[in-house]
Write a protein that holds these residues in place. Structure first.
Motif, PDB file in Angstrom:
ATOM      1  N   SER A  46     -16.522  60.702  91.240  1.00 48.87           N
ATOM      2  CA  SER A  46     -17.152  60.549  92.548  1.00 48.87           C
ATOM      3  C   SER A  46     -17.193  61.859  93.329  1.00 48.87           C
ATOM      4  N   LEU A  47     -16.179  62.698  93.161  1.00 49.47           N
ATOM      5  CA  LEU A  47     -16.126  63.928  93.953  1.00 49.47           C
ATOM      6  C   LEU A  47     -17.270  64.885  93.616  1.00 49.47           C
ATOM      7  N   PRO A  48     -17.471  65.278  92.356  1.00 50.40           N
ATOM      8  CA  PRO A  48     -18.617  66.165  92.092  1.00 50.40           C
ATOM      9  C   PRO A  48     -19.966  65.502  92.350  1.00 50.40           C
ATOM     10  N   ILE A  49     -20.098  64.236  91.971  1.00 50.37           N
ATOM     11  CA  ILE A  49     -21.378  63.560  92.198  1.00 50.37           C
ATOM     12  C   ILE A  49     -21.642  63.409  93.696  1.00 50.37           C
ATOM     13  N   GLY A  50     -20.604  63.018  94.450  1.00 50.90           N
ATOM     14  CA  GLY A  50     -20.773  62.875  95.892  1.00 50.90           C
ATOM     15  C   GLY A  50     -21.106  64.189  96.565  1.00 50.90           C
ATOM     16  N   THR A  51     -20.526  65.283  96.085  1.00 51.87           N
ATOM     17  CA  THR A  51     -20.828  66.594  96.661  1.00 51.87           C
ATOM     18  C   THR A  51     -22.293  66.954  96.449  1.00 51.87           C
ATOM     19  N   VAL A  52     -22.788  66.730  95.239  1.00 49.97           N
ATOM     20  CA  VAL A  52     -24.197  67.036  94.944  1.00 49.97           C
ATOM     21  C   VAL A  52     -25.120  66.154  95.783  1.00 49.97           C
ATOM     22  N   MET A  53     -24.821  64.850  95.869  1.00 50.16           N
ATOM     23  CA  MET A  53     -25.669  63.944  96.645  1.00 50.16           C
ATOM     24  C   MET A  53     -25.686  64.331  98.115  1.00 50.16           C
ATOM     25  N   PHE A  54     -24.514  64.633  98.666  1.00 50.69           N
ATOM     26  CA  PHE A  54     -24.426  64.989 100.077  1.00 50.69           C
ATOM     27  C   PHE A  54     -25.206  66.271 100.363  1.00 50.69           C
ATOM     28  N   ALA A  55     -25.010  67.288  99.508  1.00 51.59           N
ATOM     29  CA  ALA A  55     -25.724  68.549  99.720  1.00 51.59           C
ATOM     30  C   ALA A  55     -27.233  68.343  99.622  1.00 51.59           C
ATOM     31  N   TYR A  56     -27.671  67.549  98.646  1.00 50.67           N
ATOM     32  CA  TYR A  56     -29.104  67.312  98.477  1.00 50.67           C
ATOM     33  C   TYR A  56     -29.699  66.590  99.681  1.00 50.67           C
ATOM     34  N   SER A  57     -29.081  65.485 100.077  1.00 49.18           N
ATOM     35  CA  SER A  57     -29.658  64.682 101.155  1.00 49.18           C
ATOM     36  C   SER A  57     -29.657  65.427 102.481  1.00 49.18           C
ATOM     37  N   VAL A  58     -28.551  66.124 102.796  1.00 46.81           N
ATOM     38  CA  VAL A  58     -28.496  66.864 104.055  1.00 46.81           C
ATOM     39  C   VAL A  58     -29.515  68.002 104.053  1.00 46.81           C
ATOM     40  N   THR A  59     -29.631  68.694 102.931  1.00 45.45           N
ATOM     41  CA  THR A  59     -30.591  69.802 102.850  1.00 45.45           C
ATOM     42  C   THR A  59     -32.020  69.303 102.990  1.00 45.45           C
ATOM     43  N   MET A  60     -32.380  68.264 102.233  1.00 42.24           N
ATOM     44  CA  MET A  60     -33.747  67.757 102.275  1.00 42.24           C
ATOM     45  C   MET A  60     -34.081  67.145 103.632  1.00 42.24           C
ATOM     46  N   PHE A  61     -33.118  66.444 104.216  1.00 41.29           N
ATOM     47  CA  PHE A  61     -33.383  65.844 105.523  1.00 41.29           C
ATOM     48  C   PHE A  61     -33.550  66.926 106.587  1.00 41.29           C
ATOM     49  N   SER A  62     -32.666  67.896 106.579  1.00 47.75           N
ATOM     50  CA  SER A  62     -32.757  68.968 107.575  1.00 47.75           C
ATOM     51  C   SER A  62     -34.053  69.768 107.410  1.00 47.75           C
ATOM     52  N   MET A  63     -34.380  70.073 106.164  1.00 50.86           N
ATOM     53  CA  MET A  63     -35.597  70.822 105.911  1.00 50.86           C
ATOM     54  C   MET A  63     -36.828  70.011 106.304  1.00 50.86           C
ATOM     55  N   GLY A  64     -36.819  68.720 105.967  1.00 54.24           N
ATOM     56  CA  GLY A  64     -37.968  67.890 106.299  1.00 54.24           C
ATOM     57  C   GLY A  64     -38.152  67.738 107.788  1.00 54.24           C
ATOM     58  N   VAL A  65     -37.058  67.483 108.517  1.00 52.63           N
ATOM     59  CA  VAL A  65     -37.160  67.337 109.968  1.00 52.63           C
ATOM     60  C   VAL A  65     -37.577  68.663 110.606  1.00 52.63           C
ATOM     61  N   GLY A  86     -33.183  57.907  93.483  1.00 51.67           N
ATOM     62  CA  GLY A  86     -32.783  58.247  92.123  1.00 51.67           C
ATOM     63  C   GLY A  86     -31.273  58.309  91.975  1.00 51.67           C
ATOM     64  N   PHE A  87     -30.586  58.890  92.995  1.00 55.02           N
ATOM     65  CA  PHE A  87     -29.128  58.876  92.967  1.00 55.02           C
ATOM     66  C   PHE A  87     -28.597  57.447  92.994  1.00 55.02           C
ATOM     67  N   GLY A  88     -29.318  56.567  93.695  1.00 55.75           N
ATOM     68  CA  GLY A  88     -28.901  55.165  93.742  1.00 55.75           C
ATOM     69  C   GLY A  88     -28.907  54.520  92.369  1.00 55.75           C
ATOM     70  N   VAL A  89     -29.904  54.861  91.540  1.00 57.98           N
ATOM     71  CA  VAL A  89     -29.944  54.334  90.169  1.00 57.98           C
ATOM     72  C   VAL A  89     -28.701  54.778  89.403  1.00 57.98           C
ATOM     73  N   LEU A  90     -28.343  56.065  89.549  1.00 58.85           N
ATOM     74  CA  LEU A  90     -27.148  56.587  88.883  1.00 58.85           C
ATOM     75  C   LEU A  90     -25.889  55.882  89.374  1.00 58.85           C
ATOM     76  N   GLU A  91     -25.783  55.680  90.683  1.00 57.59           N
ATOM     77  CA  GLU A  91     -24.572  55.075  91.241  1.00 57.59           C
ATOM     78  C   GLU A  91     -24.443  53.612  90.850  1.00 57.59           C
ATOM     79  N   ARG A  92     -25.545  52.900  90.779  1.00 57.73           N
ATOM     80  CA  ARG A  92     -25.471  51.504  90.341  1.00 57.73           C
ATOM     81  C   ARG A  92     -25.034  51.419  88.882  1.00 57.73           C
ATOM     82  N   ALA A  93     -25.555  52.327  88.047  1.00 57.27           N
ATOM     83  CA  ALA A  93     -25.147  52.335  86.647  1.00 57.27           C
ATOM     84  C   ALA A  93     -23.668  52.710  86.516  1.00 57.27           C
ATOM     85  N   ARG A  94     -23.211  53.669  87.313  1.00 58.55           N
ATOM     86  CA  ARG A  94     -21.816  54.076  87.252  1.00 58.55           C
ATOM     87  C   ARG A  94     -20.898  52.946  87.729  1.00 58.55           C
ATOM     88  N   ALA A  95     -21.307  52.258  88.793  1.00 59.67           N
ATOM     89  CA  ALA A  95     -20.502  51.134  89.274  1.00 59.67           C
ATOM     90  C   ALA A  95     -20.473  49.996  88.258  1.00 59.67           C
TER      91      ALA A  95
END
Length: 447
Positions: A46-65, A86-95
């Protein structure tokens, strides 16, 4: 649609050979069970995956806004939301693989027309897209805590438990007596004598036994996040259920119409055709052989009575007049008289329900009593009808051979589907050898 909920694994260590219960209590075998290791693996990943997801979403949201002042902000923000899905598909499979949690796919995007703008509009309008982005933001701080906590407890527990096996590493390679508890310029305290080493191992044992339950509590939060944010919304789930129920109602109505048409064609219609032919022959013989004509008219009169009885039975099968005029008590008592075993009917209702609910209740009991007549080999049956708050409950009990199963594709399965179409429930309790108790629950709607 796929189901969602918590799943459990059948670990080989949880049972002995040939399905016998394990001799060790669950608290002692939890540290070595496969489930505990899978949940630890989930926390570690969860730690590496969560870090990548957080960085991606914050970056894309900030850039988009930030780019919304230009047209570029819209596709950037839409791409960010799609990436979160897409991350949601990965997280559902992991869960599903590591937590035993099976979550249904969220509702798909449905652009009203083709083109990039319609696609981006569907992404922005989808509540599921925004829930996925919210998951990537909330999951990161939680996984930062849970991953570290899980690893600390797990490593400390096993390290202290196995300390008697490896404490020699300190004097040989570190030049000290063992694990240092305290040290300053004048003196130091090490865990280096047999008593201290034993106490350390016991503390490690307690931590090792407690860690699986701590990790289980930490992963419960992960389950709730996945279940609440990455699955379909309650509204979408309800819409799917209503669409399915509507299909059941349509299929049931079509089947009833086919049954009525078949009964009319094979029963009353055929009898009336034969009656018309007999009356035609009687008319021809009226002048030549009055006695034969009178005999044929008499036979035709009997056929008319039989046809009328068949039409009455057919009308009763569509909706009995006694149900409309006198309610469930009288209608069910009439049905009970046609059962092949003695039936006791007890209806305790403060008032009459809505006609639709009343009709479903009537036909439910009628079909259950028919099953008793055909299959139960019972000596008696009991029908109870009562109201609890906003629900109408029906219970049919018999002392027959049992073995009824609503999941075996029998008539009970069709009956359960009909009840489900109106938010009803059918519960079958029928062990082999009996007795059988079938309870139906319907929503109460006043007339």
């Amino acid at each position: 649609m796929a189901t969602q909920g918590y799943g459990e694994w059948d670990d080989p260590g949880s049972q002995g050979s040939r399905g016998r219960p394990h001799r060790l209590p669950v608290a002692l075998r939890a540290p070595v069970e496969g489930r505990s290791w899978r949940e630890l693996c989930h926390l570690v990943l969860s730690l590496p995956i969560g870090t990548v997801m957080f960085a991606y979403s914050v970056t894309m949201f900030s850039m988009g806004v930030g780019l919304l002042v230009t047209f570029l902000g819209i596709p950037v923000l839409a791409a960010g939301l799609m990436g979160c899905r897409g991350f949601g598909v990965l997280e559902r499979a992991r869960a599903r693989a590591l937590l035993g949690l099976d979550v249904a796919e969220p509702e798909p995007l449905r652009p009203r027309r083709g083109g990039a703008m319609a696609w981006m509009g569907a992404v922005f309008k989808s509540g599921s897209s925004w829930r996925h982005m919210l998951y990537t933001v909330l999951q990161f701080p939680w996984t930062l805590f849970s991953s570290v906590a899980g690893l600390v407890f797990w490593s400390c527990g096993w390290s202290l438990l196995t300390y008697p096996l490896w404490f020699w590493v300190f004097p040989v390679y570190a030049g000290q007596g063992g694990i240092q508890l305290y040290g300053d310029e004048t003196h130091s305290v090490y865990l280096d004598n047999p008593f201290e080493i034993t106490v350390t191992a016991l503390v490690g044992l307690l931590l090792t036994l407690a860690t699986p339950w701590i990790i289980r509590g930490l992963t419960t939060v992960d389950r709730l996040l996945v279940l609440g944010l990455l699955g379909p919304s309650p509204l979408a789930t309800r819409v799917v259920e209503l669409e399915s129920d509507r299909g059941v109602v349509v299929d049931t109505a079509a089947a009833d119409l086919r049954r009525i048409e078949r009964d009319l064609h094979d029963g009353a219609q055929a009898r009336l055709v034969a009656l018309a032919m007999d009356l035609g022959l009687a008319k021809e013989k009226l002048t030549e052989d009055p006695r034969a004509a009178a005999r044929m008219v008499d036979e035709a009169h009997g056929e008319v009575k039989t046809a009328l009885q068949e039409l009455r039975d057919l009308a009763r099968g569509i909706h009995p007049a006694v149900l409309t005029d006198r309610g469930l008590d009288a209608a069910l008592s009439a049905v009970a008289t046609r059962c092949t075993v003695p039936v006791t009917v007890d209806v305790d209702l403060p008032s009459r329900p809505a006609p639709a609910i009343e009709g479903i209740a009537y036909f439910t009991v009628s079909e259950l009593l028919q099953n008793i007549s055909k299959h139960a080999r019972a000596s008696r049956a009991v029908v109870d009808v009562w109201r609890v708050e906003n629900r109408l409950l029906l219970q049919v009990t018999d002392d027959g051979v049992g073995g009824a199963d609503a999941s075996a594709g029998s008539g009970l399965a069709g009956l359960a589907g009909r009840l489900d179409a109106v938010d009803g429930v059918l519960v079958v309790d029928s062990p082999a050898g009996g007795p059988t108790r079938i309870t139906a629950e319907l929503p109460w709607r006043s007339a």
